[in-house]
Write a protein that holds these residues in place. Sequence first.
Motif, PDB file in Angstrom:
ATOM      1  N   MET A   1     -15.087   3.084   9.420  1.00 31.80           N
ATOM      2  CA  MET A   1     -14.651   2.820   8.065  1.00 31.80           C
ATOM      3  C   MET A   1     -13.968   1.448   8.056  1.00 31.80           C
ATOM      4  N   THR A   2     -14.334   0.615   7.110  1.00 32.57           N
ATOM      5  CA  THR A   2     -13.704  -0.695   6.954  1.00 32.57           C
ATOM      6  C   THR A   2     -13.320  -0.894   5.488  1.00 32.57           C
ATOM      7  N   HIS A   3     -12.351  -1.747   5.284  1.00 32.31           N
ATOM      8  CA  HIS A   3     -11.919  -2.042   3.913  1.00 32.31           C
ATOM      9  C   HIS A   3     -12.651  -3.276   3.392  1.00 32.31           C
ATOM     10  N   SER A   4     -12.590  -3.472   2.093  1.00 29.76           N
ATOM     11  CA  SER A   4     -13.194  -4.653   1.472  1.00 29.76           C
ATOM     12  C   SER A   4     -12.506  -5.908   1.993  1.00 29.76           C
ATOM     13  N   LYS A   5     -13.292  -6.963   2.137  1.00 31.60           N
ATOM     14  CA  LYS A   5     -12.782  -8.216   2.684  1.00 31.60           C
ATOM     15  C   LYS A   5     -11.700  -8.810   1.780  1.00 31.60           C
ATOM     16  N   GLY A   6     -10.652  -9.314   2.419  1.00 34.16           N
ATOM     17  CA  GLY A   6      -9.562  -9.970   1.707  1.00 34.16           C
ATOM     18  C   GLY A   6      -9.808 -11.463   1.632  1.00 34.16           C
ATOM     19  N   PRO A   7      -8.961 -12.203   1.016  1.00 36.52           N
ATOM     20  CA  PRO A   7      -7.742 -11.702   0.389  1.00 36.52           C
ATOM     21  C   PRO A   7      -8.026 -10.978  -0.927  1.00 36.52           C
ATOM     22  N   TRP A   8      -7.114 -10.076  -1.257  1.00 36.88           N
ATOM     23  CA  TRP A   8      -7.206  -9.368  -2.520  1.00 36.88           C
ATOM     24  C   TRP A   8      -6.270 -10.033  -3.519  1.00 36.88           C
ATOM     25  N   ARG A   9      -6.599  -9.884  -4.805  1.00 37.60           N
ATOM     26  CA  ARG A   9      -5.775 -10.478  -5.854  1.00 37.60           C
ATOM     27  C   ARG A   9      -5.575  -9.484  -6.988  1.00 37.60           C
ATOM     28  N   VAL A  10      -4.534  -9.711  -7.745  1.00 35.95           N
ATOM     29  CA  VAL A  10      -4.164  -8.827  -8.858  1.00 35.95           C
ATOM     30  C   VAL A  10      -4.464  -9.526 -10.176  1.00 35.95           C
ATOM     31  N   LYS A  11      -4.989  -8.751 -11.107  1.00 36.27           N
ATOM     32  CA  LYS A  11      -5.209  -9.269 -12.453  1.00 36.27           C
ATOM     33  C   LYS A  11      -4.744  -8.203 -13.443  1.00 36.27           C
ATOM     34  N   ILE A  50      -0.408  -3.412  -2.966  1.00 39.03           N
ATOM     35  CA  ILE A  50      -1.770  -3.031  -2.590  1.00 39.03           C
ATOM     36  C   ILE A  50      -2.595  -4.275  -2.271  1.00 39.03           C
ATOM     37  N   ALA A  51      -2.465  -5.306  -3.094  1.00 44.00           N
ATOM     38  CA  ALA A  51      -3.249  -6.529  -2.891  1.00 44.00           C
ATOM     39  C   ALA A  51      -2.906  -7.221  -1.574  1.00 44.00           C
ATOM     40  N   ALA A  52      -1.693  -7.054  -1.096  1.00 45.48           N
ATOM     41  CA  ALA A  52      -1.281  -7.671   0.168  1.00 45.48           C
ATOM     42  C   ALA A  52      -1.718  -6.862   1.391  1.00 45.48           C
ATOM     43  N   SER A  53      -2.240  -5.676   1.177  1.00 45.22           N
ATOM     44  CA  SER A  53      -2.563  -4.765   2.280  1.00 45.22           C
ATOM     45  C   SER A  53      -3.470  -5.346   3.362  1.00 45.22           C
ATOM     46  N   THR A  77       1.040   1.175  15.949  1.00 41.95           N
ATOM     47  CA  THR A  77      -0.269   1.803  16.102  1.00 41.95           C
ATOM     48  C   THR A  77      -0.441   2.943  15.105  1.00 41.95           C
ATOM     49  N   ALA A  78       0.599   3.731  14.896  1.00 42.62           N
ATOM     50  CA  ALA A  78       0.529   4.851  13.952  1.00 42.62           C
ATOM     51  C   ALA A  78       0.301   4.362  12.528  1.00 42.62           C
ATOM     52  N   VAL A  79       0.987   3.279  12.154  1.00 46.88           N
ATOM     53  CA  VAL A  79       0.833   2.742  10.795  1.00 46.88           C
ATOM     54  C   VAL A  79      -0.563   2.162  10.592  1.00 46.88           C
ATOM     55  N   VAL A  80      -1.069   1.438  11.586  1.00 50.46           N
ATOM     56  CA  VAL A  80      -2.409   0.857  11.497  1.00 50.46           C
ATOM     57  C   VAL A  80      -3.449   1.983  11.426  1.00 50.46           C
ATOM     58  N   ASN A  81      -3.272   3.009  12.230  1.00 49.95           N
ATOM     59  CA  ASN A  81      -4.219   4.132  12.196  1.00 49.95           C
ATOM     60  C   ASN A  81      -4.191   4.826  10.844  1.00 49.95           C
ATOM     61  N   ALA A  83      -3.484   3.376   7.981  1.00 53.58           N
ATOM     62  CA  ALA A  83      -4.160   2.470   7.043  1.00 53.58           C
ATOM     63  C   ALA A  83      -5.679   2.523   7.204  1.00 53.58           C
ATOM     64  N   LYS A  84      -6.133   2.833   8.407  1.00 53.91           N
ATOM     65  CA  LYS A  84      -7.572   2.889   8.675  1.00 53.91           C
ATOM     66  C   LYS A  84      -8.135   4.297   8.529  1.00 53.91           C
TER      67      LYS A  84
END
Length: 87
Positions: A1-11, A50-53, A77-81, A83-84
Motif C-alpha cells: 500500500m502506498t499513498h498519493s505522491k506529495g507534496p499535498w496542498r489544501v484548497k 493532513i496535507a503535511a502528512s 517505527t510504530a508511528v510509521v507503521n 501511517a502505512k
Amino acid sequence: MTHSKGPWRVKYKPDNDWQIYAADDYSVAGIPSDDKLGRIDEDCANAHLIAASPEMLGLLELLINMYSEGGLHDQLTAVVNKAKGKS
C-alpha cells in the motif's frame, strides 16, 4: 500500500469544504466545515495537518535510520507503521 505522491496542498472550496490535493491534483481527502459550529479554524488546521502528512512521514523514516535501536526507534517505527496501515 502506498499513498498519493506529495507534496499535498489544501484548497478551501466556497461550499465550506477543505480539500487536500496530491501533486497530480488528485483529491486525497475532504473535510466538511460548518461555520455554524464555530470549528472552521480547527477544520482548517486539520486540513493542513493532513496535507503535511507525506512530508512528515518521509522525515520520520529518515529519523528511524538515525536511531538504530531503543525506545525512540521503536516509537518512530510504530508511528510509521500506523501511517502505512501496518498496525
